[in-house]
Design a protein around this motif. Structure first.
Motif, PDB file in Angstrom:
ATOM      1  N   THR A 236       0.873  -0.840   0.003  1.00  0.00           N
ATOM      2  CA  THR A 236       0.024   0.159   0.150  1.00  0.00           C
ATOM      3  C   THR A 236       0.283   0.927  -0.401  1.00  0.00           C
ATOM      4  O   THR A 236       2.465   1.035  -0.267  1.00  0.00           O
ATOM      5  CB  THR A 236      -1.266   0.332   0.880  1.00  0.00           C
ATOM      6  OG1 THR A 236      -2.519   1.180   1.273  1.00  0.00           O
ATOM      7  CG2 THR A 236       0.029   0.261   2.835  1.00  0.00           C
ATOM      8  N   VAL A 237       0.148   2.081  -0.030  1.00  0.00           N
ATOM      9  CA  VAL A 237       0.901   3.587   0.126  1.00  0.00           C
ATOM     10  C   VAL A 237       0.795   4.208   1.653  1.00  0.00           C
ATOM     11  O   VAL A 237      -0.147   3.987   2.652  1.00  0.00           O
ATOM     12  CB  VAL A 237       0.087   5.358  -0.549  1.00  0.00           C
ATOM     13  CG1 VAL A 237       0.684   3.971  -2.292  1.00  0.00           C
ATOM     14  CG2 VAL A 237      -0.946   4.955  -0.814  1.00  0.00           C
ATOM     15  N   PRO A 238       2.294   5.651   1.791  1.00  0.00           N
ATOM     16  CA  PRO A 238       2.131   5.381   2.671  1.00  0.00           C
ATOM     17  C   PRO A 238       0.481   6.822   3.741  1.00  0.00           C
ATOM     18  O   PRO A 238       0.153   5.991   5.436  1.00  0.00           O
ATOM     19  CB  PRO A 238       3.300   6.698   3.231  1.00  0.00           C
ATOM     20  CG  PRO A 238       3.775   5.655   2.569  1.00  0.00           C
ATOM     21  CD  PRO A 238       3.048   5.406   0.577  1.00  0.00           C
ATOM     22  N   SER A 239       0.498   7.145   3.177  1.00  0.00           N
ATOM     23  CA  SER A 239      -1.091   8.210   2.927  1.00  0.00           C
ATOM     24  C   SER A 239      -2.108   6.832   2.614  1.00  0.00           C
ATOM     25  O   SER A 239      -3.507   7.448   4.806  1.00  0.00           O
ATOM     26  CB  SER A 239      -1.565   8.588   2.389  1.00  0.00           C
ATOM     27  OG  SER A 239      -0.423   9.529   1.645  1.00  0.00           O
ATOM     28  N   VAL A 240      -2.455   5.562   2.914  1.00  0.00           N
ATOM     29  CA  VAL A 240      -3.405   4.848   2.740  1.00  0.00           C
ATOM     30  C   VAL A 240      -2.592   3.694   4.667  1.00  0.00           C
ATOM     31  O   VAL A 240      -3.954   4.063   5.247  1.00  0.00           O
ATOM     32  CB  VAL A 240      -3.449   3.843   1.968  1.00  0.00           C
ATOM     33  CG1 VAL A 240      -4.348   2.215   2.844  1.00  0.00           C
ATOM     34  CG2 VAL A 240      -3.750   4.052   1.244  1.00  0.00           C
ATOM     35  N   LEU A 270       1.379  16.703   3.347  1.00  0.00           N
ATOM     36  CA  LEU A 270      -0.134  17.353   4.504  1.00  0.00           C
ATOM     37  C   LEU A 270      -0.792  16.348   3.488  1.00  0.00           C
ATOM     38  O   LEU A 270      -1.813  16.514   2.722  1.00  0.00           O
ATOM     39  CB  LEU A 270       0.265  18.002   4.409  1.00  0.00           C
ATOM     40  CG  LEU A 270      -1.634  19.133   5.154  1.00  0.00           C
ATOM     41  CD1 LEU A 270      -0.925  19.296   6.766  1.00  0.00           C
ATOM     42  CD2 LEU A 270      -1.546  20.171   4.519  1.00  0.00           C
ATOM     43  N   GLU A 271      -2.015  15.447   4.445  1.00  0.00           N
ATOM     44  CA  GLU A 271      -2.912  15.077   4.773  1.00  0.00           C
ATOM     45  C   GLU A 271      -3.862  15.298   5.243  1.00  0.00           C
ATOM     46  O   GLU A 271      -4.215  15.608   6.442  1.00  0.00           O
ATOM     47  CB  GLU A 271      -2.321  12.765   4.850  1.00  0.00           C
ATOM     48  CG  GLU A 271      -1.219  12.613   4.680  1.00  0.00           C
ATOM     49  CD  GLU A 271      -1.385  11.767   4.848  1.00  0.00           C
ATOM     50  OE1 GLU A 271      -0.563  10.541   4.035  1.00  0.00           O
ATOM     51  OE2 GLU A 271      -1.225  11.128   5.989  1.00  0.00           O
ATOM     52  N   ILE A 272      -5.363  15.375   5.186  1.00  0.00           N
ATOM     53  CA  ILE A 272      -6.459  15.918   5.472  1.00  0.00           C
ATOM     54  C   ILE A 272      -7.390  14.137   5.359  1.00  0.00           C
ATOM     55  O   ILE A 272      -7.651  13.898   4.791  1.00  0.00           O
ATOM     56  CB  ILE A 272      -7.302  17.381   5.005  1.00  0.00           C
ATOM     57  CG1 ILE A 272      -6.343  17.936   4.754  1.00  0.00           C
ATOM     58  CG2 ILE A 272      -8.859  17.524   5.447  1.00  0.00           C
ATOM     59  CD1 ILE A 272      -6.573  19.147   4.268  1.00  0.00           C
ATOM     60  N   PHE A 273      -8.171  14.130   7.042  1.00  0.00           N
ATOM     61  CA  PHE A 273      -8.795  12.642   6.850  1.00  0.00           C
ATOM     62  C   PHE A 273     -10.190  13.758   7.547  1.00  0.00           C
ATOM     63  O   PHE A 273     -10.540  14.790   8.188  1.00  0.00           O
ATOM     64  CB  PHE A 273      -8.854  11.632   7.590  1.00  0.00           C
ATOM     65  CG  PHE A 273      -7.421  11.558   7.311  1.00  0.00           C
ATOM     66  CD1 PHE A 273      -7.496  10.220   6.352  1.00  0.00           C
ATOM     67  CD2 PHE A 273      -6.110  11.701   7.670  1.00  0.00           C
ATOM     68  CE1 PHE A 273      -6.237   9.877   5.957  1.00  0.00           C
ATOM     69  CE2 PHE A 273      -4.972  11.435   7.265  1.00  0.00           C
ATOM     70  CZ  PHE A 273      -4.694  10.069   6.470  1.00  0.00           C
ATOM     71  N   SER A 274     -11.453  12.571   7.157  1.00  0.00           N
ATOM     72  CA  SER A 274     -12.833  13.481   7.869  1.00  0.00           C
ATOM     73  C   SER A 274     -13.556  11.909   7.698  1.00  0.00           C
ATOM     74  O   SER A 274     -13.873  11.131   6.685  1.00  0.00           O
ATOM     75  CB  SER A 274     -13.777  13.777   6.958  1.00  0.00           C
ATOM     76  OG  SER A 274     -14.803  14.755   7.834  1.00  0.00           O
ATOM     77  N   PRO A 513       9.616   7.030  13.819  1.00  0.00           N
ATOM     78  CA  PRO A 513       9.760   5.787  12.982  1.00  0.00           C
ATOM     79  C   PRO A 513       9.007   4.708  12.690  1.00  0.00           C
ATOM     80  O   PRO A 513       8.659   4.379  11.240  1.00  0.00           O
ATOM     81  CB  PRO A 513      11.210   5.464  12.845  1.00  0.00           C
ATOM     82  CG  PRO A 513      11.695   6.365  13.453  1.00  0.00           C
ATOM     83  CD  PRO A 513      10.772   5.958  14.510  1.00  0.00           C
ATOM     84  N   TYR A 514       8.533   4.113  13.321  1.00  0.00           N
ATOM     85  CA  TYR A 514       7.459   3.108  13.706  1.00  0.00           C
ATOM     86  C   TYR A 514       5.841   3.436  13.613  1.00  0.00           C
ATOM     87  O   TYR A 514       5.006   2.370  13.918  1.00  0.00           O
ATOM     88  CB  TYR A 514       6.945   2.407  14.789  1.00  0.00           C
ATOM     89  CG  TYR A 514       8.653   1.763  14.956  1.00  0.00           C
ATOM     90  CD1 TYR A 514       9.546   0.661  13.748  1.00  0.00           C
ATOM     91  CD2 TYR A 514       9.773   1.777  16.190  1.00  0.00           C
ATOM     92  CE1 TYR A 514      10.601  -0.609  14.137  1.00  0.00           C
ATOM     93  CE2 TYR A 514      10.333   1.361  16.112  1.00  0.00           C
ATOM     94  CZ  TYR A 514      11.152   0.493  15.074  1.00  0.00           C
ATOM     95  OH  TYR A 514      12.505  -0.620  15.341  1.00  0.00           O
ATOM     96  N   ASN A 515       5.098   4.906  13.570  1.00  0.00           N
ATOM     97  CA  ASN A 515       4.434   5.097  13.285  1.00  0.00           C
ATOM     98  C   ASN A 515       3.542   4.696  11.769  1.00  0.00           C
ATOM     99  O   ASN A 515       2.516   3.866  11.972  1.00  0.00           O
ATOM    100  CB  ASN A 515       3.805   6.878  13.178  1.00  0.00           C
ATOM    101  CG  ASN A 515       4.208   7.015  14.558  1.00  0.00           C
ATOM    102  OD1 ASN A 515       4.430   6.454  15.710  1.00  0.00           O
ATOM    103  ND2 ASN A 515       5.006   8.654  14.260  1.00  0.00           N
ATOM    104  N   LEU A 516       3.845   4.751  11.056  1.00  0.00           N
ATOM    105  CA  LEU A 516       3.162   4.321   9.482  1.00  0.00           C
ATOM    106  C   LEU A 516       3.834   2.780   9.954  1.00  0.00           C
ATOM    107  O   LEU A 516       2.684   1.734   8.999  1.00  0.00           O
ATOM    108  CB  LEU A 516       3.752   5.496   8.468  1.00  0.00           C
ATOM    109  CG  LEU A 516       3.629   6.686   8.255  1.00  0.00           C
ATOM    110  CD1 LEU A 516       4.282   7.480   6.961  1.00  0.00           C
ATOM    111  CD2 LEU A 516       1.878   6.937   8.703  1.00  0.00           C
ATOM    112  N   VAL A 517       4.609   2.280  10.011  1.00  0.00           N
ATOM    113  CA  VAL A 517       4.659   0.731  10.009  1.00  0.00           C
ATOM    114  C   VAL A 517       3.686  -0.059  10.400  1.00  0.00           C
ATOM    115  O   VAL A 517       3.423  -1.191  10.796  1.00  0.00           O
ATOM    116  CB  VAL A 517       5.874   0.653  10.662  1.00  0.00           C
ATOM    117  CG1 VAL A 517       6.046  -0.971  10.699  1.00  0.00           C
ATOM    118  CG2 VAL A 517       7.470   1.873   9.594  1.00  0.00           C
TER     119      VAL A 517
END
Length: 739
Positions: A236-240, A270-274, A513-517
């Motif tokens: 997948t991609v980092p934003s997902v 920058l990512e925006i979620f709702s 460094p483990y947040n997105l992982v």
């Protein structure tokens, strides 16, 4: 701009593990495999020399199912397999997060960072490093392994398409995305995900997250894990991955409209979620590299602030008057006090002086201190008492290392690093120009998201990266943006305690460094998975439809066979009931039918039949004459009837039904004479001469209806005229008499 990494050592401050290249066996006799094994084993040691405990055996695998619905609530880290593994490959290290779900729904997190060899991520030995790392980390456990491509190789777009049929939807999304992005299928991998329905100008449309990934990056990542012997479950991609953290409940207030700012190397994202949905993604100019450059330039002329109170002293090196400073300097003359040695000051200042100026006071010609700075000597001499020294200027690599370790404080830097003399407030003060440029882009993005796109205003901002743990920086961002700002830290002890997740204790710099992982461990099989794109989903749907049709056909056949079996059982039951009724009736008859009774009755019936046959044989001639006269019409006149039934000795003897005569119609008597039981008729037919033949034929037909006569045959016929002048047809016919 790319900044080189120092070659003597590879320092991974985020994981607090440092691997010195000098510790490896670099002799010519050592093979590359031995070096890699030594490298892998060394990565499993902590900084203090203690061994990291080996992972415990994990639960056996189970089948798991991921819902395709975006609205279905999911528990964090849910998986039918007991182990979920997220892997991220950077230019320097392999970072892994393992989520283990126990039988009691208890969850355990484990972390590991393995350095990559000097050759970088394209080294041929990387697959071996990855294999050994995964084998050591997973053991014998079967896990769902997820990875993600770099953010710069992905292009995410948010499009809207009209509602169409299921078969036309993929084509509509594909061509709309291709019109906007103009990509080539040979160079990228395309996929999309439905975000739900939106109302645009009174019409209902579908909101779609469409994204492409460079095929080269995708193939390289997939083949790397295949060569390592651990096929990926998904890519997948980092934003997902960040969206998975929100949907999985790893962050609070996930349903609100919020933004997440990730500080990268050359760029920020920058990512925006709702409501747990990804609404907007933008790459911003400026990252840690630009900030490191700004910090390196600003540190040359920066002087740390004096401590506000004695209770909060800033870290300072030994003063010039201390015995250690004197011993290190080797002398205590006036010139050494006026011009301190490095690292008391920043980088050397270039000063132009006249030749007659005394060298020991050259530093006072161009830069004269104020009386407030040197109260003892006014404007002529620096103070002789200890003072906060000016740190030496930072290089870009030192500034980058300082930023990456800012979450753990200056004490996490190695000894002799100039950044140890700078406080967090000093670093923030020097980085304000970079932050202001970055925040202007963030403000414009917020305005575009709310005003142009008509979405809800952003209610909060989460800052990811090593700089997010500074409260002063978060307050500065909140003041500039006008929204609450917080640190993106899902692995904090407080958050893990809220989720009842067990994990080893890590410092803020280690866990960043483990947040997105961590988000990879909560991925769904059918949601934004490059190994399971819309084409594979459509193929699976076709196979599922075919399977359903086959299942329905077999179900219909089974129902039909079941109905037939039930009908047969019902018929058999009814037959048994009839038989039981007949048996009941049979039992009512008296006397009971037995074999002797049947034989006796059969003998009597046989005698009656023989009597009837004998009676019929005696009266056969009369019966034949009766039939002949009854069947002869008025226009047929018989003048001779002869019948040969044989002599009494030639008559058949009837001894029972079993001995009844069989064989040909002409029986043979004892003497062998043929022609017994024959009837011969002679006569003529009168009437119209034109139809005499027809009248004769009609008479033959009439004779055939007699049960005692066989097939009649005319042996002789002739036309004659009677005495009265009538035309007649004279005939002679014969037929067999049937007994």
């Amino acid at each position: 701009m790319t900044f080189p990494i120092k070659s003597p050592s590879m320092s991974f401050n985020n994981s607090q593990r440092t691997v010195e290249h000098s510790a490896l066996d670099t002799s010519p006799k050592a093979s590359s495999t031995e070096k890699l094994l030594e490298l892998i084993r060394g990565s499993g040691k902590k900084a203090d020399g203690g061994e990291t405990p080996a992972p415990q055996p994990l639960p056996s695998k189970k089948r798991w199912y991921s819902s395709l619905s975006l609205k279905a609530p999911r528990s964090p880290g849910s998986s039918a397999k007991g182990v979920r593994l997220g892997v991220k490959l950077t230019g320097q290290a392999i970072r892994m997060v393992k989520l283990t779900t126990g039988s009691g729904r208890s969850r355990v997190l484990e972390f590991k960072t393995v350095p990559i060899p000097e050759q970088g991520p394209d080294a041929p030995e990387l697959s071996l490093v990855l294999r050994l790392a995964l084998k050591d980390f997973l053991g014998k456990a079967d896990a769902d392994v997820w990875a993600m491509v770099p953010a710069e190789s992905a292009d995410l777009r948010f499009i809207q398409v009209p509602k169409t049929g299921k078969k036309q939807l993929s084509n509509a999304i594909y061509w709309t995305a291709r019109k906007e992005a103009a990509f080539d299928d040979a160079e990228v991998v395309f996929d999309y995900e439905l975000q739900g329905e939106v109302l645009e100008k009174g019409a209902t449309r579908l909101s779609v997250l469409a994204y492409t990934v460079k095929r080269e990056e995708f193939e390289k990542l997939r083949n790397l894990f295949l060569q390592a012997g651990y096929p990926l479950t998904g890519i997948t991609v980092p934003s997902v991955a960040m969206r998975n953290l929100l949907r999985g409940g790893w962050l609070e207030n996930a349903s609100q409209t919020q933004a997440v700012l990730h500080l990268g190397g050359d760029f920020s994202r920058l990512e925006i979620f709702s409501g747990g949905k990804l609404q907007f993604v933008r790459m911003l100019k400026g990252g840690l590299a630009a900030m490191a450059l700004t910090l390196a330039e600003a540190s040359k002329d920066f002087r740390p602030h004096a401590p506000a109170t004695p209770s909060e002293p800033e870290p300072t090196p030994p003063s010039a008057e201390s015995p250690d400073a004197q011993a290190s300097a080797g002398k205590s003359d006036v010139s050494s006090m006026i011009v301190p040695e490095v690292p008391a000051f920043s980088a050397p200042i270039s000063i132009e002086i006249e030749s007659m100026v005394q060298p020991s006071f050259a530093g006072l010609v161009q830069e004269t201190p104020s009386p407030s700075t040197f109260p003892q000597f006014g404007s002529a001499f620096p103070p002789l008492t200890p003072e906060e020294p000016k740190p030496a200027g930072l290089t870009q690599d030192e500034a980058r290392s300082l930023l990456e370790n800012l979450a753990d404080g200056p004490q996490s830097l190695p000894e002799g690093h100039p950044g140890r003399l700078l406080s967090t407030a000093d670093v923030l003060d020097m980085l304000k120009p970079s932050w202001e440029r970055l925040l202007r882009q963030v403000q414009m993005t917020f305005s575009h998201h709310a005003v142009t796109l008509g979405n809800e205003q952003v209610s909060s901002l989460s800052l990811g990266g090593p700089l997010g743990g500074d409260p002063a920086l978060l307050d500065f961002l909140s003041e500039k943006l006008g929204v609450p700002c917080r640190h993106l830290d899902p692995l904090s002890p407080d958050n893990l305690g809220r989720l009842t997740v067990k994990a080893p204790s890590l410092s803020p710099g280690e866990r960043q460094p483990y947040n997105l992982v961590l988000g990879l461990t909560d991925s769904e099989l059918a949601a934004c998975n490059l190994l399971f794109t819309f084409k594979q989903k459509e193929e699976q749907d076709r196979v599922s439809d075919l399977n359903r049709i086959v299942a329905l056909v077999w179900l219909g056949v089974a129902v039909l066979m079941g109905g037939l079996f039930t009908w047969q059982q019902t018929q058999a039951y009814l037959k048994r009931q009839v038989i039981q009724g007949l048996e009941a009736q049979l039992r009512e008859f008296q006397p009971q039918v037995t074999m002797p009774l049947l034989l006796s009755t059969g003998s009597k019936v046989r005698g009656v039949v023989d009597n009837l046959r004998r009676f019929g044989a005696r009266n056969l001639a009369g019966a034949v004459l009766h039939d002949v006269t009854a069947l002869t019409p008025e226009n047929v006149k018989l003048f001779n009837i002869s019948m040969d039934l044989g002599t009494p000795e030639e008559q058949p003897v009837f001894k029972g039904a079993a001995e009844a005569p069989k064989g040909p119609a002409n029986p043979v008597n004892k003497q062998g004479r043929v022609g017994l039981d024959t009837l011969t008729l002679e006569g003529y037919v009168k009437g119209d001469s034109q139809i005499l033949e027809s009248l004769l034929s009609a008479y033959l037909v009439q004779l055939r209806t007699s049960p005692l006569l066989g097939e009649p045959s005319v042996s002789k016929r002739s036309l004659e005229v009677t005495a009265a002048g009538e035309d007649v047809l004279r005939f002679t016919l014969s037929c067999q008499v049937r007994r």
